[in-house]
Design a protein around this motif. Structure first.
Motif, PDB file in Angstrom:
ATOM      1  N   THR A  48      57.748  54.951 -56.448  1.00 18.65           N
ATOM      2  CA  THR A  48      57.786  56.415 -56.281  1.00 18.65           C
ATOM      3  C   THR A  48      58.195  57.144 -57.564  1.00 18.65           C
ATOM      4  O   THR A  48      57.683  58.220 -57.882  1.00 18.65           O
ATOM      5  N   TYR A  49      59.141  56.558 -58.311  1.00 19.60           N
ATOM      6  CA  TYR A  49      59.738  57.270 -59.455  1.00 19.60           C
ATOM      7  C   TYR A  49      58.791  57.398 -60.643  1.00 19.60           C
ATOM      8  O   TYR A  49      59.106  58.089 -61.617  1.00 19.60           O
ATOM      9  N   GLY A 101      58.569  62.921 -46.834  1.00 21.00           N
ATOM     10  CA  GLY A 101      59.744  63.475 -46.165  1.00 21.00           C
ATOM     11  C   GLY A 101      60.452  64.542 -46.992  1.00 21.00           C
ATOM     12  O   GLY A 101      61.634  64.797 -46.809  1.00 21.00           O
ATOM     13  N   ARG A 102      59.706  65.177 -47.914  1.00 22.93           N
ATOM     14  CA  ARG A 102      60.340  66.167 -48.799  1.00 22.93           C
ATOM     15  C   ARG A 102      60.132  67.573 -48.260  1.00 22.93           C
ATOM     16  O   ARG A 102      59.330  67.809 -47.354  1.00 22.93           O
ATOM     17  N   HIS A 129      64.140  56.653 -51.696  1.00 26.67           N
ATOM     18  CA  HIS A 129      63.185  57.197 -52.674  1.00 26.67           C
ATOM     19  C   HIS A 129      63.093  58.724 -52.632  1.00 26.67           C
ATOM     20  O   HIS A 129      62.445  59.322 -53.472  1.00 26.67           O
ATOM     21  N   VAL A 130      63.731  59.328 -51.642  1.00 24.22           N
ATOM     22  CA  VAL A 130      63.857  60.792 -51.649  1.00 24.22           C
ATOM     23  C   VAL A 130      65.105  61.189 -52.425  1.00 24.22           C
ATOM     24  O   VAL A 130      65.077  62.109 -53.243  1.00 24.22           O
ATOM     25  N   PRO A 144      65.520  60.612 -56.902  1.00 21.49           N
ATOM     26  CA  PRO A 144      65.074  61.721 -57.762  1.00 21.49           C
ATOM     27  C   PRO A 144      65.880  62.996 -57.506  1.00 21.49           C
ATOM     28  O   PRO A 144      66.285  63.680 -58.463  1.00 21.49           O
ATOM     29  N   GLU A 145      66.128  63.293 -56.238  1.00 21.49           N
ATOM     30  CA  GLU A 145      66.808  64.530 -55.846  1.00 21.49           C
ATOM     31  C   GLU A 145      68.189  64.645 -56.484  1.00 21.49           C
ATOM     32  O   GLU A 145      68.593  65.722 -56.931  1.00 21.49           O
ATOM     33  N   LYS A 146      68.915  63.530 -56.551  1.00 25.64           N
ATOM     34  CA  LYS A 146      70.268  63.544 -57.099  1.00 25.64           C
ATOM     35  C   LYS A 146      70.284  63.286 -58.612  1.00 25.64           C
ATOM     36  O   LYS A 146      71.359  63.178 -59.205  1.00 25.64           O
TER      37      LYS A 146
END
Lengths: 162, 421
Positions: B130-131, B304-305, B106-107, B110-112
């Motif tokens: 999360t999204y 964890g961001r 879930h990190v 979105p990041e990619k």
């Protein structure tokens, strides 16, 4: 489908971490999962549950993690149906999908005592507590969810309707 | 009936079901933009997939991220990871992320730019919600749902009733998204949003950065919600620059119907923790006696961001963590790890006496990398504090934001940031 069995009664907010703790999730073998089912809140369950026994929970049964290992562990313990006040939504769909019927009866669930003998008719939703003589009514499964349950789970349903 | 207005969630569901209108309680089947699973949930999904005996619906829309027991914690976990890896190779899955090349699902999604606004995402992981931070409909499902969806590209849903969460006011400096969400769950309870969507709205939204929004949407499931969703605003658009360029923006109709409205004034919030053993046991830090802590975990799909690590590092800078505390810091992705290194946060953590780990879900679910012994207490930026969640059944987990976790690591007892300054 009709079932008859002795109850194992648990409280509100039974989460999937206590139904099957993550330390046992390095396998998805149903028998092995069943051997650890409920261990963190009831060490007596896995060793003593008999085929046909019925699990009863309170509100929000199966909350938390989406692990399908939870309904699989319960089913592999020999439990044919779970009755609760209501279910957390992912547990609800997982149970239906793996062919473990679930019935919601709201606050009536508090009248069922640990060890009572129940007669459960899935199609009518009628639950008779033979120990106390009380009868409870669960709402039938809605729409095509009933068809998924009748097919024995989502994979069978999809194969039959492909 | 006349068509009443729809919420963001209802509009996204209707669109993906090929319908003009849906209402709460409707059972619908939706086309999925992404289906997701991890190293625990994918192996049973693959078994169910094989029972159907058909090819994958779209190799570009299936996402497999081994992250829970990764890097492999034991022989059995290695077997699970291998099942996922072999499947990804056999079916040429585009979005398969090996250890060392990605991080926590879930990190990284979105990041990619694998998920974006307006999408409909079903994931065999409860924190798929999360999204919703991006204005997507995202919801957790099970392995069988996932296995079937890999064939059909579809999933059934019951259209949820909606709770409006009206966020107003200015966010104080010592408040994070975690405080917002733990406060909300404390107000409505762990089943307060059962079978419902949490629709976040209000002029306070602009006070919440994307990291705050990911944290808040991430824990929608901890209130029992089907999903949590934020409107797409300038911050969302800025975040998606270079990630997702083309997307549809859904907005709630002015006459959309909500079964309940909950107001949260950010300016009134205080740093909070959730006491064992439910995420809704929320208490304001400073309103209870000293609670000594043995371990602190900073990381996870919840916190964890980079911004989370920045907050923790700003408190730990030039300090040492308490001699009786072990502190474990886990960047949520390789990219977060690298950026934290460049910014000097990793130096700060190591100089303070922390363990810094490669991205993994490990300790959050009591998998590995920080298991608690009987009687031990942990303050954790993760999402669940159920009995036995992080280790022994007689251990305790207190949930908190990164600022409280970092302050606690220094103080050796649950503390607000101002107590260690």
């Amino acid at each position: 489908m009709k079932f008859e069995g002795k109850t194992w009664v648990y409280g509100d907010n039974i989460d999937t971490d206590v139904i099957i703790p993550a330390r046992y999730l390095n396998t998805f073998d149903p028998k092995e999962l069943a051997s650890h089912c409920m261990v963190d809140i009831d060490k007596t369950f896995a060793g003593n549950v008999k085929k046909g026994d019925i699990m009863v929970g309170g509100w929000n049964f199966g909350c938390g993690s989406s692990r399908e290992h939870a309904p699989i562990a319960i089913k592999a313990s020999g439990v044919p149906v779970v009755i609760a006040a209501n279910f957390a939504r992912i547990f609800y769909r997982n149970a239906i999908n793996v062919g473990l019927p679930v019935l919601e009866i709201g606050d009536d669930v508090k009248k069922i005592r640990n060890g009572d003998r129940l007669k459960v008719d899935i199609s009518s939703g009628i639950i008779e507590d033979e120990t106390t003589g009380e009868t409870f009514h669960a709402a039938p499964l809605p729409g095509f969810i009933q068809d998924i349950a009748a097919a024995g789970g989502l994979v069978n349903y999809v194969k039959e309707n492909a | 009936m006349t068509n009443m207005g729809m919420t963001m969630t209802q509009k996204i569901l209707a669109k993906h079901a090929g319908m003009d209108f849906v209402k709460p309680g409707d059972l619908i089947t939706c086309n999925l933009d992404r289906v997701l699973a991890n190293d625990i949930t994918a192996p049973p999904a693959i078994v169910e997939f094989r029972k159907i005996g058909k090819p994958v619906f779209d190799k570009d829309k299936i996402v497999l991220v081994p992250d829970h027991f990764i890097p492999n914690k034991d022989i059995k976990s290695a077997g699970l990871a291998k099942i996922v890896r072999d499947f990804a190779r056999e079916h040429h899955i585009t979005h398969y992320y090996e250890a060392g090349r990605a991080g926590i699902e879930h990190v990284i999604l979105p990041e990619k730019g694998i998920v974006g606004p307006g999408m409909l995402i079903a994931g065999a992981d409860s924190h798929t919600c999360t999204y919703g931070a991006l204005g997507a409909f995202a919801s957790g499902v099970g392995s069988t749902d996932m296995g079937v969806a890999m064939v059909t590209g579809k999933c059934w849903f019951k259209v949820p009733d909606a709770i409006k969460v009206n966020i107003t006011g200015k966010k104080p400096d010592d408040i994070t998204g975690k405080d917002v969400m733990l406060t909300l769950i404390g107000m409505i309870g762990v089943d307060g949003a059962l079978y419902k969507s949490l629709e976040f709205t209000g002029d306070g939204i602009s006070e919440l950065d994307m990291t705050d929004r990911f944290t808040i949407a991430n824990m929608a499931i901890e209130a029992g919600a089907k999903n949590g969703i934020f409107p797409v605003d300038e911050q969302t658009k800025a975040y998606e620059k270079g990630r997702v360029e083309h997307y549809e923006i859904f907005t709630a109709d002015p006459d959309a119907s909500y079964c309940r409205t909950v107001d949260i004034n950010l300016s009134e919030l205080k740093p909070v923790v959730a006491f064992p053993h439910l995420p809704g046991n929320t208490k304001v830090v400073g309103t209870f006696g000293d609670i000594k802590i043995d371990q602190v975990v900073i990381g996870s799909c919840t916190n964890g961001r980079l911004e989370d690590l920045k907050i923790a590092a700003s408190i730990m800078k030039g300090r040492r963590i308490h001699p009786d505390v072990r502190c474990i810091v886990i960047p949520g992705s390789q990219q977060v790890y690298k950026e934290a290194m460049k910014a000097g946060y990793i130096d700060t953590f190591i100089d303070a006496g922390c363990v810094v780990s490669t991205p993994t879900c490990g300790p959050c679910l009591g998998g590995y990398m920080g298991i608690l012994a009987a009687g031990e207490r942990c303050v954790s930026t993760t999402n669940r504090n159920f009995r036995g969640r992080m280790g022994h059944v007689d251990s305790e987990v207190y949930l908190a934001g990164p600022q409280v976790a970092a302050a606690t690591a220094i103080a050796g007892k649950i503390a607000a940031p101002k107590e260690v300054h």
